[in-house]
Design an enzyme around this catalytic site. Structure first.
Site, PDB file in Angstrom:
ATOM      1  N   LYS A   1       6.665  -6.601   4.277  1.00  0.00           N
ATOM      2  CA  LYS A   1       7.661  -5.901   5.083  1.00  0.00           C
ATOM      3  C   LYS A   1       8.903  -6.745   5.341  1.00  0.00           C
ATOM      4  CE  LYS A   1       5.397  -2.076   5.663  1.00  0.00           C
ATOM      5  NZ  LYS A   1       5.902  -0.766   5.351  1.00  0.00           N
TER       6      LYS A   1
HETATM    7  C1  LIG Z   1      -0.667  -4.790   6.456  1.00  0.00           C
HETATM    8  C2  LIG Z   1       0.044  -3.725   5.682  1.00  0.00           C
HETATM    9  N1  LIG Z   1      -0.369  -3.457   4.445  1.00  0.00           N
HETATM   10  C3  LIG Z   1       0.194  -2.481   3.721  1.00  0.00           C
HETATM   11  C4  LIG Z   1       1.215  -1.715   4.203  1.00  0.00           C
HETATM   12  C5  LIG Z   1       1.725  -0.581   3.371  1.00  0.00           C
HETATM   13  O1  LIG Z   1       2.974  -0.737   2.874  1.00  0.00           O
HETATM   14  P1  LIG Z   1       3.934   0.535   2.746  1.00  0.00           P
HETATM   15  O2  LIG Z   1       4.339   0.925   4.145  1.00  0.00           O
HETATM   16  O3  LIG Z   1       5.078   0.033   1.948  1.00  0.00           O
HETATM   17  O4  LIG Z   1       3.182   1.634   2.088  1.00  0.00           O
HETATM   18  C6  LIG Z   1       1.683  -1.973   5.490  1.00  0.00           C
HETATM   19  C7  LIG Z   1       2.718  -1.150   6.083  1.00  0.00           C
HETATM   20  O5  LIG Z   1       2.991  -1.220   7.264  1.00  0.00           O
HETATM   21  C8  LIG Z   1       1.087  -3.009   6.243  1.00  0.00           C
HETATM   22  O6  LIG Z   1       1.488  -3.314   7.492  1.00  0.00           O
END
Ligand SMILES: Cc1ncc(COP(=O)(O)O)c(C=O)c1O
Length: 582
Positions: free
Chosen positions: A169
């Site tokens: 992120k």
């Molecule tokens: C720990 C974690 N893994 C995976 C994701 C998933 O990513 P995306 O929001 O780009 O689908 C997030 C999203 O907040 C996350 O916090």
């Protein structure tokens, strides 16, 4: 002509085109040609001294030009040039050419020892970044070895937890802020409000710290204490909302954040769930990085889905380059994505423990058209795989990374020959440090029913049996093999050649062969052996057999290349019955 790929922020100068053609014999000449056709592009790429800006990376056929000859790097017809801005953006003082990218740090062994200047100082460039934002991205790909035993695909993990804020992120925080600044939605001294499970908060908080904004984050109460403290460490205000309420409930974290944004003067609601800058950030950085790092050699990309930004953006970029690529989403049991993808209907959502992924609604940032399939994983599978990734591969990732790898393994087991010959890239979104009191606490795991069934490994089962390993060779006659099966009361035999597994022969194959009538019992078994039986490593947990047994009656246990045994459904039932009866 040379093909030049233009990232989203620069497409205003190319009239929206993502790919343009230009001619020139060096990068400098190519830039001159681009400037003639698309006035203004040079200023975006180069500073007043004519050097490439520090936050701009230009790759010629996958190698950053700072590792080549800078703007003097030769280019020719058919070359591919990719322009990739670091997620930071543009305000930093240019330190172009003094700065080595992390990628170049990682290949340092290939670089000759530094020459010394007359003053005895190394003549190599400094490794100084203007702000932490320039360090975001360019995370490494690392091959998995142990958790993948029994799978034939080449699984490589993209270590997003090595970003400065510890997660994928970090890429979207600065991207959303820059986009808001560009669109006049965020003004100096403003406040950024976001609904976040933690990681986006950190990405936003880092960029806000560098650019001088205040932050307010709204988090659901299931999030770990570490995440809350982390955001407070950046000086953010954190507001906790209940998890077990519907998204439309005024107490839901989506609604609370929207309300706070409305009530706070000079504030900007980043809204990662609907902000196109989220998937764009991955289209501009995560996707191109994977493409460059694999040299375009990849067949499957697997990512767990939260907002869907990662998979939608990176998946879209990679599919544009490689239409045959398969993009596989991973969804926790209880979330709605899996059912929605498979049936087009919205199921009743349930709570689950894995953080950051899965949703109870369909975010605007989730582009289902990019997905080829969705795999569902349980909390238990996600967490046990996370622990294995840390203990066996040394990859200190969080639960959504474990979920992604568990999903990738599940998907690979459905492929012909367990994915032999295919390369799969799996995203590990964040760091294990955020889950020390949960996934990595045996007490917490037991309390939540995820460690209670320590069923052991496939190796434990093989060792607990007293029967000898019986094998066949390709030249054995059908009647000899039948006699062996009767003598040892077994229904399958591994077929070996020079001690190496070359297949499996089963009772059913022998029966079909004999019933056919055109064969004799003295025929060799060669034509009827299964040349690619499922293979499993002795260190694998017993659970992996459940997936294998969906499509096969037995699996061959191979320990460092040597056949250690064969396990069937009834072996597992027997073993478990004994264990659970104890
Ligand atoms: C720990 C974690 N893994 C995976 C994701 C998933 O990513 P995306 O929001 O780009 O689908 C997030 C999203 O907040 C996350 O916090």
């Amino acid at each position: 002509m040379t093909t030049v790929y233009i990232p989203t922020p620069l497409r205003r100068t190319t009239g929206g085109q993502s790919k343009v053609e230009a001619a020139g014999r060096s990068m400098r000449a190519l830039l001159d040609a681009l400037e003639r056709t698309y006035p203004g592009i040079r200023q975006q790429l180069c500073d007043e001294t004519g050097e490439v800006r520090s936050f701009i990376n230009i790759f010629v056929n996958g190698t950053e030009i700072r590792q080549l000859e800078g703007l003097s790097t030769p280019v020719q017809d058919g070359d591919e040039v990719s322009i990739i801005p670091a997620m930071a953006g543009g305000r930093g003082k240019s330190v172009a050419r003094k700065v080595k990218s992390p990628a170049s740090r990682r290949v340092r062994r290939a670089v000759p020892a530094p020459r010394l200047s007359r003053a005895g100082m190394p003549a190599t460039p400094e490794e100084v970044y203007d702000t932490v934002l320039e360090v975001i991205g360019r995370t490494p790909l690392v091959r998995l070895h142990k958790v993948t035993r029994g799978i034939r695909a080449d699984l490589v993990a993209k270590l997003e937890y090595l970003n400065p804020g510890g997660s994928v992120k970090d890429r979207i925080g600065p991207a959303m802020i820059e986009d808001a600044e560009r669109r006049g939605l965020l003004r100096p001294g403003g406040t950024i409000v976001e609904a976040t499970s933690g990681n986006t908060g950190v990405g936003v908080a880092i960029a806000a710290a560098v650019r001088g904004y205040r932050t307010i984050f709204v988090m659901p109460d299931k999030m770990s204490e570490e995440k809350i403290r982390l955001l407070r460490a950046f000086g953010a205000r954190v507001i906790i909302t209940p998890t077990a309420v519907a998204p439309e409930d005024p107490r839901s974290y989506y609604n609370v954040s929207r309300r706070i944004a409305e009530e706070t003067p000079n504030s900007f609601y980043a809204n990662q769930y609907a902000n196109p800058a989220n998937p764009h950030a991955h289209y501009d950085s995560t996707g191109p990085e994977i493409w460059r790092q694999t040299g375009g050699r990849l067949d499957v990309v697997v990512a767990s889905m939260g907002t869907g930004g990662t998979i939608s953006g990176a998946g879209k970029f990679l599919k544009e380059r490689h239409p045959g690529l398969r993009v596989i989403g991973v969804d926790p049991v209880g979330s709605v994505f899996y059912d929605y993808f498979k049936t087009g209907t919205m199921p009743e959502p349930h709570t689950y423990k894995v953080e950051g992924i899965g949703e109870d609604f369909l975010p605007k940032t989730m582009d289902f058209s990019v997905l080829d399939d969705v795999v569902q994983v349980s909390d238990r599978d996600a967490f046990l795989t996370t622990r294995r990734l840390v203990r066996e591969e040394g990859l200190f990732c969080g639960g959504s990374g474990g979920a992604a790898v568990a999903g990738a393994l599940k998907y690979a087991r459905t492929l012909p020959e367990m994915g032999a010959g295919l390369r799969m890239v799996v995203i590990l979104p964040d760091s294990g440090s955020r889950y020390l009191s949960k996934i990595f606490s045996d007490d917490w795991m037991r309390e939540h029913g995820m460690l209670e069934r320590e069923l052991g490994t496939v190796g434990d089962l093989v060792r607990s049996r007293t029967i000898p390993l019986v094998t066949a060779t390709r030249t054995d006659a059908v009647n000899e093999v039948v006699a062996k099966m009767k003598q040892y009361d077994v229904s399958q035999l591994p077929v070996l050649e020079d001690g190496r597994l070359v297949g499996m022969i089963s009772e059913v194959d022998l029966l079909t062969h004999l019933l056919d009538g055109s064969h004799r019992p003295s025929d060799p078994i060669q034509p009827i052996i299964d040349p690619a039986p499922p293979v499993v490593d002795p260190d694998s947990p017993l659970d992996v057999l459940a997936d294998i047994f969906l499509s096969s009656n037995a699996a061959v246990v191979v320990d460092h290349g040597a056949v250690a045994g064969i396990v069937t459904k009834i072996d597992v039932i027997d073993h478990l019955a004994k264990q659970l009866g104890r």
